[in-house]
Design a protein around this motif. Sequence first.
Motif: not given
Length: 122
Positions: A43-45, A53-55, A62-68, A117-119
Amino acid sequence: MNESLWRTWKPYAVIAAVCIGGIWWWNSQSSFAALKNGAYSCTAVFVNAEGKYEVLTDQAGIRISADATVRNGNLVKLSADTAMSSADLTKLTIKPKGNSHFTATDDPAMHSYNAIACDFSD
């Protein structure tokens, strides 16, 4: 009654608790732990002055997301709408927190910077 403390269960319980706590801390909090191999949801923070963190969201809210993907403890893939090149990935500063969370940024400030930020999700 001159019994040795080591003949009771109490010091061994304390040693076990300290070992379990140390292992938990290393895996969940240490910046020295190697990241797990596999897929991560990101998620972009914005990391504010307190390190919280502030999303970040797009214009529609809409929350900005990605995959890693991490392989051998290294970030090898980061993609949202498009994937970053491997040359761009090497320019990122990776800040791990434990073995299943990290932030990636091209602005390695102590605070007040944008990041991903990646989990671990595999």
